[in-house]
Scaffold this motif. Sequence first.
Motif, PDB file in Angstrom:
ATOM      1  N   ARG A 117      22.111  10.345  16.325  1.00 46.82           N
ATOM      2  CA  ARG A 117      21.816  11.420  17.292  1.00 46.82           C
ATOM      3  C   ARG A 117      20.313  11.657  17.397  1.00 46.82           C
ATOM      4  NH1 ARG A 117      26.382  13.590  14.777  1.00 46.82           N
ATOM      5  NH2 ARG A 117      25.115  14.904  13.421  1.00 46.82           N
ATOM      6  N   SER A 118      19.628  11.685  16.257  1.00 43.17           N
ATOM      7  CA  SER A 118      18.180  11.888  16.258  1.00 43.17           C
ATOM      8  C   SER A 118      17.454  10.742  16.960  1.00 43.17           C
ATOM      9  CB  SER A 118      17.676  12.028  14.815  1.00 43.17           C
ATOM     10  OG  SER A 118      16.282  12.153  14.792  1.00 43.17           O
ATOM     11  N   ALA A 119      17.857   9.522  16.673  1.00 45.70           N
ATOM     12  CA  ALA A 119      17.215   8.355  17.299  1.00 45.70           C
ATOM     13  C   ALA A 119      17.420   8.371  18.811  1.00 45.70           C
ATOM     14  CB  ALA A 119      17.764   7.063  16.695  1.00 45.70           C
ATOM     15  N   ALA A 120      18.616   8.746  19.258  1.00 49.89           N
ATOM     16  CA  ALA A 120      18.885   8.806  20.697  1.00 49.89           C
ATOM     17  C   ALA A 120      18.002   9.850  21.374  1.00 49.89           C
ATOM     18  CB  ALA A 120      20.363   9.108  20.953  1.00 49.89           C
ATOM     19  N   GLN A 121      17.805  11.002  20.717  1.00 49.74           N
ATOM     20  CA  GLN A 121      16.933  12.037  21.277  1.00 49.74           C
ATOM     21  C   GLN A 121      15.488  11.566  21.365  1.00 49.74           C
ATOM     22  OE1 GLN A 121      17.660  15.323  18.660  1.00 49.74           O
ATOM     23  NE2 GLN A 121      19.379  16.097  19.860  1.00 49.74           N
ATOM     24  N   GLN A 122      15.099  10.629  20.498  1.00 53.23           N
ATOM     25  CA  GLN A 122      13.730  10.105  20.492  1.00 53.23           C
ATOM     26  C   GLN A 122      13.568   8.871  21.384  1.00 53.23           C
ATOM     27  OE1 GLN A 122      12.036   9.769  16.485  1.00 53.23           O
ATOM     28  NE2 GLN A 122      13.737  11.034  15.787  1.00 53.23           N
ATOM     29  N   GLY A 123      14.628   8.501  22.107  1.00 53.42           N
ATOM     30  CA  GLY A 123      14.555   7.370  23.016  1.00 53.42           C
ATOM     31  C   GLY A 123      14.805   6.023  22.361  1.00 53.42           C
ATOM     32  N   MET A 124      15.481   6.037  21.199  1.00 48.27           N
ATOM     33  CA  MET A 124      15.790   4.800  20.481  1.00 48.27           C
ATOM     34  C   MET A 124      17.275   4.744  20.162  1.00 48.27           C
ATOM     35  SD  MET A 124      12.671   4.797  17.734  1.00 48.27           S
ATOM     36  CE  MET A 124      12.944   6.491  17.213  1.00 48.27           C
ATOM     37  N   PRO A 125      18.136   4.651  21.168  1.00 49.28           N
ATOM     38  CA  PRO A 125      19.570   4.696  20.896  1.00 49.28           C
ATOM     39  C   PRO A 125      20.013   3.574  19.953  1.00 49.28           C
ATOM     40  CG  PRO A 125      19.150   3.983  23.142  1.00 49.28           C
ATOM     41  CD  PRO A 125      17.844   4.401  22.572  1.00 49.28           C
ATOM     42  N   VAL A 126      20.840   3.932  19.001  1.00 45.51           N
ATOM     43  CA  VAL A 126      21.334   2.990  18.004  1.00 45.51           C
ATOM     44  C   VAL A 126      22.636   3.553  17.450  1.00 45.51           C
ATOM     45  CG1 VAL A 126      19.990   4.052  16.133  1.00 45.51           C
ATOM     46  CG2 VAL A 126      20.659   1.649  15.948  1.00 45.51           C
ATOM     47  N   SER A 127      23.531   2.670  17.057  1.00 47.00           N
ATOM     48  CA  SER A 127      24.806   3.151  16.507  1.00 47.00           C
ATOM     49  C   SER A 127      24.625   3.569  15.047  1.00 47.00           C
ATOM     50  CB  SER A 127      25.868   2.051  16.603  1.00 47.00           C
ATOM     51  OG  SER A 127      25.623   1.047  15.641  1.00 47.00           O
ATOM     52  N   PRO A 128      25.477   4.455  14.560  1.00 45.75           N
ATOM     53  CA  PRO A 128      25.405   4.856  13.150  1.00 45.75           C
ATOM     54  C   PRO A 128      25.560   3.664  12.200  1.00 45.75           C
ATOM     55  CG  PRO A 128      26.856   6.332  14.360  1.00 45.75           C
ATOM     56  CD  PRO A 128      26.498   5.218  15.288  1.00 45.75           C
ATOM     57  N   ASP A 129      26.459   2.740  12.544  1.00 47.44           N
ATOM     58  CA  ASP A 129      26.668   1.564  11.696  1.00 47.44           C
ATOM     59  C   ASP A 129      25.410   0.696  11.614  1.00 47.44           C
ATOM     60  OD1 ASP A 129      29.254   2.297  11.111  1.00 47.44           O
ATOM     61  OD2 ASP A 129      30.122   1.115  12.735  1.00 47.44           O
ATOM     62  N   THR A 130      24.713   0.551  12.734  1.00 47.59           N
ATOM     63  CA  THR A 130      23.484  -0.254  12.734  1.00 47.59           C
ATOM     64  C   THR A 130      22.416   0.397  11.876  1.00 47.59           C
ATOM     65  OG1 THR A 130      23.980  -1.160  14.912  1.00 47.59           O
ATOM     66  CG2 THR A 130      21.690  -1.257  14.201  1.00 47.59           C
ATOM     67  N   LEU A 131      22.296   1.719  11.951  1.00 51.16           N
ATOM     68  CA  LEU A 131      21.320   2.410  11.091  1.00 51.16           C
ATOM     69  C   LEU A 131      21.610   2.139   9.617  1.00 51.16           C
ATOM     70  CD1 LEU A 131      20.796   5.953  12.662  1.00 51.16           C
ATOM     71  CD2 LEU A 131      19.157   4.080  12.524  1.00 51.16           C
ATOM     72  N   LEU A 132      22.865   2.269   9.244  1.00 54.44           N
ATOM     73  CA  LEU A 132      23.227   2.041   7.844  1.00 54.44           C
ATOM     74  C   LEU A 132      23.017   0.582   7.445  1.00 54.44           C
ATOM     75  CD1 LEU A 132      26.405   4.277   7.619  1.00 54.44           C
ATOM     76  CD2 LEU A 132      24.076   4.801   6.868  1.00 54.44           C
ATOM     77  N   ARG A 133      23.276  -0.349   8.363  1.00 48.77           N
ATOM     78  CA  ARG A 133      23.051  -1.769   8.089  1.00 48.77           C
ATOM     79  C   ARG A 133      21.558  -2.057   7.908  1.00 48.77           C
ATOM     80  NH1 ARG A 133      26.155  -3.472  11.652  1.00 48.77           N
ATOM     81  NH2 ARG A 133      24.687  -3.617  13.373  1.00 48.77           N
ATOM     82  N   LEU A 134      20.705  -1.431   8.735  1.00 47.07           N
ATOM     83  CA  LEU A 134      19.260  -1.608   8.591  1.00 47.07           C
ATOM     84  C   LEU A 134      18.782  -1.120   7.226  1.00 47.07           C
ATOM     85  CD1 LEU A 134      18.025  -0.523  12.126  1.00 47.07           C
ATOM     86  CD2 LEU A 134      17.870  -2.819  11.155  1.00 47.07           C
ATOM     87  N   VAL A 135      19.325  -0.004   6.765  1.00 45.00           N
ATOM     88  CA  VAL A 135      18.966   0.532   5.443  1.00 45.00           C
ATOM     89  C   VAL A 135      19.448  -0.426   4.344  1.00 45.00           C
ATOM     90  CG1 VAL A 135      19.383   2.404   3.809  1.00 45.00           C
ATOM     91  CG2 VAL A 135      18.924   2.923   6.203  1.00 45.00           C
ATOM     92  N   ALA A 136      20.695  -0.854   4.435  1.00 48.79           N
ATOM     93  CA  ALA A 136      21.269  -1.700   3.395  1.00 48.79           C
ATOM     94  C   ALA A 136      20.591  -3.072   3.330  1.00 48.79           C
ATOM     95  CB  ALA A 136      22.769  -1.880   3.639  1.00 48.79           C
ATOM     96  N   CYS A 137      20.315  -3.665   4.478  1.00 48.98           N
ATOM     97  CA  CYS A 137      19.684  -4.988   4.498  1.00 48.98           C
ATOM     98  C   CYS A 137      18.286  -4.945   3.919  1.00 48.98           C
ATOM     99  CB  CYS A 137      19.626  -5.531   5.930  1.00 48.98           C
ATOM    100  SG  CYS A 137      21.229  -6.040   6.561  1.00 48.98           S
ATOM    101  N   HIS A 138      17.572  -3.875   4.126  1.00 55.96           N
ATOM    102  CA  HIS A 138      16.212  -3.759   3.602  1.00 55.96           C
ATOM    103  C   HIS A 138      16.235  -3.606   2.080  1.00 55.96           C
ATOM    104  CE1 HIS A 138      12.214  -2.113   2.782  1.00 55.96           C
ATOM    105  NE2 HIS A 138      11.856  -2.854   3.796  1.00 55.96           N
ATOM    106  N   GLU A 139      17.226  -2.886   1.575  1.00 58.33           N
ATOM    107  CA  GLU A 139      17.316  -2.678   0.130  1.00 58.33           C
ATOM    108  C   GLU A 139      17.653  -3.975  -0.595  1.00 58.33           C
ATOM    109  OE1 GLU A 139      20.153   0.466  -0.312  1.00 58.33           O
ATOM    110  OE2 GLU A 139      18.715   2.005   0.271  1.00 58.33           O
ATOM    111  N   ILE A 140      18.410  -4.858   0.056  1.00 56.83           N
ATOM    112  CA  ILE A 140      18.777  -6.135  -0.536  1.00 56.83           C
ATOM    113  C   ILE A 140      17.575  -7.075  -0.570  1.00 56.83           C
ATOM    114  CG2 ILE A 140      20.211  -8.209  -0.227  1.00 56.83           C
ATOM    115  CD1 ILE A 140      22.358  -6.341   0.932  1.00 56.83           C
ATOM    116  N   ALA A 141      16.812  -7.083   0.509  1.00 54.24           N
ATOM    117  CA  ALA A 141      15.687  -8.027   0.637  1.00 54.24           C
ATOM    118  C   ALA A 141      14.560  -7.720  -0.265  1.00 54.24           C
ATOM    119  CB  ALA A 141      15.144  -8.010   2.050  1.00 54.24           C
TER     120      ALA A 141
END
Length: 161
Positions: free
Chosen positions: A137-161
């Motif tokens: 919801r916050s990202a969409a208000q800032q003009g960066m629409p993204v799904s909740p699952d994608t946000l969590l995937r971005l967090v998880a993938c960064h922690e693995i790398a």
Amino acid sequence: MSANTLDHTPISAVLIAKLILPETDFLRLDGIVIDTDCVTITVTSCQTQALCPSCRETASREHSRYTRSPGDLPIAGRRIRLRLSVRRFFCDNPACQRRTFVERLPGVVRTCARRTERLAETQRQIGIAFGGEAGARSAAQQGMPVSPDTLLRLVACHEIA
């Protein structure tokens, strides 16, 4: 010049490119179209050679070009449509199994990515701060629409790398 006087000096394309492009050393700004809700930025890669990702040999023989359209950070509340023209090169190393490959754009966009690295990092930070649903919801208000699952995937993938 006083604070009340406006300077109407035209801004050069090079300065605009430095302000809005992730990396200007190998990207050339070809055009900007501003619509009511979107800014389309057309950019061409200017690299004359590229390394084959398989054998690491330098290639300079161009096979073709194609356009990528990764998402990018918004500007002044408007969504950015990046039209990125990249080249496909021939790998001339006879020992390499890869015959053609697409030039890499480090610091701009990863291979096969649908968003620029700076957009992915911003969305990842939103995911860390807010989580999935609230972050989306916050990202969409800032003009960066993204799904909740994608946000969590971005967090998880960064922690693995």
